[in-house]
Motif scaffolding. Structure first.
Motif, short mmCIF file in Angstrom:
data_model
loop_
_atom_site.label_atom_id
_atom_site.label_comp_id
_atom_site.label_asym_id
_atom_site.label_seq_id
_atom_site.Cartn_x
_atom_site.Cartn_y
_atom_site.Cartn_z
N PRO A 34 -2.78 -46.95 39.89
CA PRO A 34 -1.79 -46.23 40.64
C PRO A 34 -0.30 -46.53 40.28
N GLU A 35 -0.04 -47.77 39.82
CA GLU A 35 1.27 -48.21 39.56
C GLU A 35 1.64 -47.25 38.33
N ILE A 36 0.89 -47.53 37.23
CA ILE A 36 1.21 -46.80 36.03
C ILE A 36 1.25 -45.33 36.30
N GLN A 37 0.36 -44.44 37.01
CA GLN A 37 0.49 -43.28 37.39
C GLN A 37 1.81 -42.89 38.12
N HIS A 38 2.21 -43.59 39.11
CA HIS A 38 3.46 -43.62 39.67
C HIS A 38 4.90 -43.54 38.70
N GLU A 39 4.82 -44.37 37.75
CA GLU A 39 5.83 -44.66 36.90
C GLU A 39 6.04 -43.31 35.87
N PHE A 40 5.01 -42.94 35.32
CA PHE A 40 5.08 -41.81 34.58
C PHE A 40 4.82 -40.33 35.13
N GLY A 41 4.44 -40.47 36.38
CA GLY A 41 4.31 -39.16 37.08
C GLY A 41 3.35 -38.62 36.61
N MET A 42 2.05 -39.28 36.43
CA MET A 42 0.72 -38.56 35.90
C MET A 42 0.11 -37.96 36.93
N ALA A 44 -3.44 -36.96 38.52
CA ALA A 44 -4.88 -37.70 38.84
C ALA A 44 -5.85 -37.57 37.71
N GLY A 45 -5.77 -36.31 37.06
CA GLY A 45 -6.78 -36.17 35.94
C GLY A 45 -6.19 -36.82 34.54
N THR A 46 -4.98 -36.69 34.36
CA THR A 46 -4.48 -37.73 33.29
C THR A 46 -4.53 -39.19 33.30
N ALA A 47 -4.51 -39.71 34.66
CA ALA A 47 -4.48 -41.04 35.03
C ALA A 47 -5.64 -41.83 34.73
N GLN A 48 -6.82 -40.93 35.25
CA GLN A 48 -8.19 -41.48 34.79
C GLN A 48 -8.52 -41.69 33.57
N TRP A 49 -7.79 -41.52 32.50
CA TRP A 49 -7.92 -41.48 31.21
C TRP A 49 -7.29 -42.89 30.82
N LEU A 50 -6.63 -43.76 31.72
CA LEU A 50 -5.98 -45.16 31.42
C LEU A 50 -7.29 -46.05 31.55
N ALA A 95 5.12 -49.68 25.95
CA ALA A 95 5.13 -48.09 25.74
C ALA A 95 6.20 -47.39 26.87
N ASP A 96 6.68 -46.38 26.49
CA ASP A 96 7.70 -45.54 27.48
C ASP A 96 7.24 -44.12 27.29
N ASP A 97 5.83 -44.05 27.01
CA ASP A 97 5.38 -42.61 27.19
C ASP A 97 3.90 -42.79 27.65
N ALA A 98 3.57 -41.72 28.63
CA ALA A 98 2.25 -41.91 29.03
C ALA A 98 1.01 -41.79 27.97
N VAL A 99 1.50 -40.75 27.08
CA VAL A 99 0.35 -40.60 25.95
C VAL A 99 0.01 -41.85 25.21
N LEU A 100 1.25 -42.60 24.95
CA LEU A 100 1.03 -43.83 24.01
C LEU A 100 0.41 -45.14 24.78
#
Length: 457
Positions: A34-42, A44-50, A95-100
């Motif tokens: 949840p914290e990573i999702q909030h910082e990068f504005g992901m 829900a579908g993208t965040a589940q790939w973490l 990392a400063d990018d969600a993809v990275l």
């Protein structure tokens, strides 16, 4: 059995530390999402790939990782993969990018797919089959359970400060294990013949496993009967059949297919898949019930599961004695049986969480089942396998756990959708109860067959 030398204890602690780190890393990210999702504005579908990227890579490369350990040296593979794990952890932390961040999780999953079977095969080749290996596996699984259960608590605390700390914490542990392996583990014995890597087999195996894990993991979202899911299963089957054909024709196959004639190994892998499918479904149901329906925090759920972890910690060191005295099969059956009343208790969940007569007793039974079953399955799945194929056997067991867990989770999710009311949960509980019953029946049938063959009855 005699006292173990300092060398044996150090080897066991290094192998156990590797599996502790894997469990710690997986569980910490679960509460940091949840914290990573909030910082990068992901989304829900993208965040589940973490979490999904790690699981995808781990499940897909395990067999290759295990075979690499057999072919190129267990210590060598462990050290290189642990170095990659540490470096990628640092990359993900800054990392400063969600993809990275997601890519770093995928590469960490790949690295873990090489460290886990290398560590497990180091254990099985260091400790001879029988009482010593039984005791070693009991301690090994204490570390595995401790890593996962403590990761939920530690991850919750670190994520409250900064999610990047959950990426940095594994770094010093990985470096310590890497240095310890270099200094304390004996060098890999030189090979008498040149290794020819079966590139065609490796490519079809990894691609087929990737497609299989992706298909199973995404089936809950796109539908089990969708064209994408069916096409994924067909494609994975074609690739894996192609892998088998390649292995039958090459001079030095990546995997010796005759290994699968070992009924004990096949039964252990099937049981591992079924057991972990039910266990992942149980944990998912519990999380939805406590966090989604009742607003509990992840660390509060971790406290509910704390008795399960304590059961593993208390019983684990005694497992060698238990298996030596009563036999691996009896210990395994008792462990598998414990899951049935655990899941039956989940049918009693109500409008308010009942700690004392439902949740905590279920946690104790779940821990008892895990404490007895996992070690016994590992012993059963590696017994009788030649030293030069122990890495492969370890990779097979871990692959079965991962694919079984993903499949069980996908089936439970599809059963309980949308999981917004208490009435949505009983069908999911029945699914995990079915997994538990099937696991127990499979072992009863296997053990009856073994007795009949052995006794001529």
């Amino acid at each position: 059995m005699g006292r173990w030398s300092a060398r044996l204890w150090v080897a066991l602690l290094i192998c156990s530390g590797v599996i502790l780190l894997d469990g710690l890393d997986v569980s910490m990210i679960a509460v940091a999402i949840p914290e990573i999702q909030h910082e990068f504005g992901m989304s829900a579908g993208t965040a589940q790939w973490l979490a999904g990227a790690y699981i995808l890579a781990f499940g897909s490369f395990l067999l290759l990782g295990g075979r690499f350990a057999d072919l190129f040296g267990r210590r060598r593979v462990l050290v290189v993969a642990m170095g990659v794990f540490a470096v990628v952890s640092v990359v993900g932390a800054f990392a400063d990018d969600a993809v990275l961040v997601i890519v770093s999780r995928f590469v960490k999953g790949m690295a873990a797919a090489f460290t886990a079977p290398a560590a497990m095969s180091l254990l099985t080749t260091t400790f001879p089959e029988g009482p010593q290996r039984n005791k070693a596996f009991g301690i090994f699984n204490v570390f595995e359970a401790s890593g996962y259960s403590s990761g939920l608590l530690v991850g919750g605390l670190l994520a409250a400060i900064n999610w990047r700390a959950t990426f940095l914490l594994p770094v010093p542990i990985a470096v310590l294990l890497l240095v310890a392996a270099l200094r304390c583990l004996p060098p890999d014995p030189p090979r008498t013949e040149r290794v020819r890597l079966d590139l065609g087999g490796a490519a079809t195996l990894v691609t087929g496993m990737l497609l299989l894990v992706v298909t199973v993991s995404s089936a809950e979202h796109v539908g089990w009967a969708s064209g994408r899911t069916l096409g994924g299963f067909i494609g994975a089957a074609i690739l894996l059949v192609g892998f088998v054909l390649i292995e039958r024709s090459v001079q030095q196959p990546l995997i010796r297919l005759g290994l699968f004639r070992d009924r004990g190994l096949v039964a252990a892998n099937a049981s591992a898949a079924l057991l972990y499918g039910g266990a992942m479904g149980f944990q998912f149901l519990l999380a939805l019930y406590l966090q989604n329906l009742h607003g509990w925090q992840p660390w509060q759920m971790a406290l509910v599961l704390l008795p399960a972890g304590l059961m593993v910690v208390v019983i684990g060191p005694q497992l060698g004695t238990l298996m030596n005295r009563y036999g691996v099969n009896r210990v395994l059956l008792v462990g598998l049986t414990a899951f049935i009343p655990c899941y039956l208790l989940m049918l009693r969940i109500g409008d308010k969480p009942d700690l004392w007569t439902v949740l905590l007793p279920a946690s104790v039974l779940w821990g008892l089942g895990f404490a007895l079953s996992i070690s016994a399955l590992m012993v059963a799945g590696t017994s009788g396998v030649a030293d030069e194929e122990q890495g492969l056997a370890a990779g097979l067991l871990n692959s079965s756990l991962q694919v079984g867990g993903a499949t069980g989770l996908a089936i439970v999710t599809a059963t309980i959708v949308p999981a917004t009311n208490l009435s949505d949960f009983p069908p999911g509980v029945m699914v995990i109860l079915g997994f538990a019953v099937l696991t127990l029946l499979a072992q009863l049938i296997r053990q009856k067959g073994v007795r009949n063959v052995g006794g001529g009855a």
